[in-house]
Design an enzyme around this catalytic site. Sequence first.
Site, short mmCIF file in Angstrom:
data_model
loop_
_atom_site.label_atom_id
_atom_site.label_comp_id
_atom_site.label_asym_id
_atom_site.label_seq_id
_atom_site.Cartn_x
_atom_site.Cartn_y
_atom_site.Cartn_z
N PHE A 18 -5.57 9.17 -3.95
CA PHE A 18 -4.35 8.64 -4.56
C PHE A 18 -3.92 7.44 -3.73
O PHE A 18 -3.67 7.56 -2.53
CB PHE A 18 -3.22 9.66 -4.58
N GLU A 19 -3.84 6.30 -4.37
CA GLU A 19 -3.24 5.14 -3.72
C GLU A 19 -2.78 4.17 -4.80
O GLU A 19 -3.43 4.02 -5.83
CB GLU A 19 -4.21 4.45 -2.75
N ILE A 20 -1.63 3.59 -4.57
CA ILE A 20 -1.13 2.50 -5.40
C ILE A 20 -1.01 1.31 -4.46
O ILE A 20 -0.42 1.43 -3.37
CB ILE A 20 0.24 2.84 -6.02
N TYR B 291 0.86 -1.19 0.00
CA TYR B 291 0.00 0.00 0.00
C TYR B 291 0.89 1.24 0.00
O TYR B 291 2.01 1.21 0.53
CB TYR B 291 -0.90 0.02 1.24
#
Length: 400
Positions: free
Chosen positions: A287-289, A230
Amino acid sequence: MSSGPKYMRYLLFAAVGLAVFFLISRSSIPIPENIGSKLSPANYKDTISQSDKAHNDAPPKPPVKETPGSANTAPVGRVNATFVTLARNSDVWDIAKSIRQVEDRFNRNYHYDWVFLNDKPFDDTFKKVTTSLVSGKTFYGEIPKEHWSYPDWIDQEKAKKVREEMGQKKIIYGDSESYRHMCRYESGFFFRHPLMLNYEYYWRVEPSIELYCDISFDPFKLMKEQNKKYSFVLSLYEYYDTIPSLWDSVKKFMGNHPEHIAEGNAMGFLSDDGGKTYNKCHFWSNFEIGSLEWLRSKQYLDYFDALDHDGGFFYERWGDAPVHSIAAGIMLKKEEIHFFNEIAYYHIPFTHCPTSEQMRLDLKCHCNPSENFDWKGYSCTSRWFQINDMEKPEGAEEQS
C-alpha cells in the site's frame, strides 16, 4: 321555446369537434404506430435508433481518443491520479476482490482510473472482469522486456547461485527469479511506463487486500493540497538476509550525491545512529500513495540507477519496500511523508485498524482492533510518531 338554447349548445359542440378533427388530420406530425415499442427500455441504449442510423448519410464522427491522465479522464475537482496494479492473468479473481474493496469503500464516489501492468499481454477474461468492476476508466499495459530482464552488467550465473543458496536457507522468495524482476520493476520502472506518464499521483493496489473502513475523503486530494510525496499505513522491519549490502550502497550514493539529501529528512526513522547503520525499518509498499513526479525526478532516478548498478536486486534480494522507504527517508522532508491512520488495511499477514472506537464507528469499519499491527514490537510506526513528535492516536497505548 325552452329547447332552443339546448340545440344551440349541441351545434356548438359539434362545430368544435369538427375543427379539432380537421386540425389533427392536417397536422405534419404523425402519431407513431409503434409508440409502445419506442418506450421499451431496450431502446435507451442508443440515442439514435437503428432505422434513424440507416437514413443518416453523414459519416460518424471519430471518437475522442482518451489517454491516461488526459483532460478526458480527469473531471473538474478530481486530482490527476490513478490506481496501479502489477498483476498476472492468473491473479484475476484475487485482484477482483481488491477492486471491490476499493470501489465499495472509496472509488465508487470518485471514479479514478486504474492502470494494470503485466510482463505478458493481458487476456480477455482479465480485461472483462476488471473493466466491469472499476467505476473509472481502465488501461492495460505490457511491460517492456528491457524492464523485466537482466541488465548487461549482471552476472546471471552468479545471480543463479545466489538464488539456490537462498532457497536452501528457506528465505522467503529467496529462490525466485520473477520476484526479483518484480522488485526491480516496482523500484525503478513502473512510473516510467507510457500509461503512467501523464498522471501526477498513484495508489498501488495488490491482489487480495482488504479495506476495512469507508474512506470519507479523497487521499489524492490530501496529498496534493498538503504537498505530500509519499504515504503509508503499515511499517515494519525488513528481513536482514535479503538486504545485507543495501545500506552500504545507500551510503555510497549519499556520499556521491549530497545535493539529493533533504534537510529535515526522516533519517531518524531509518537509522539509530545518524546514518552509520540501517535499522531495517521500512514502509510496507504494497500500500502506498505517492507522487509520480517525485519518482520521475532526477534525485530519485540517480538513486535507483546507483542501486541498480550495484546489483543487489539480483545478487541479494532487495525489495522495493526498503528501496522506496530509504529514498523517501533521505530525500524528502519528514512533513512530505504521510501516515493514513484512517485507511484501515489488510495484506497478509498484517492489519492496520484504527484504535479509536469512535473513528471505527464513524467510518463503518469491520476490522478487529486487537489485530492492529501498528503498536506491536515488530512494527516501526511508533518510531515514526516519535521522530515527528506526534501524539499516538486514542487507544494506541493499550495495544503497545
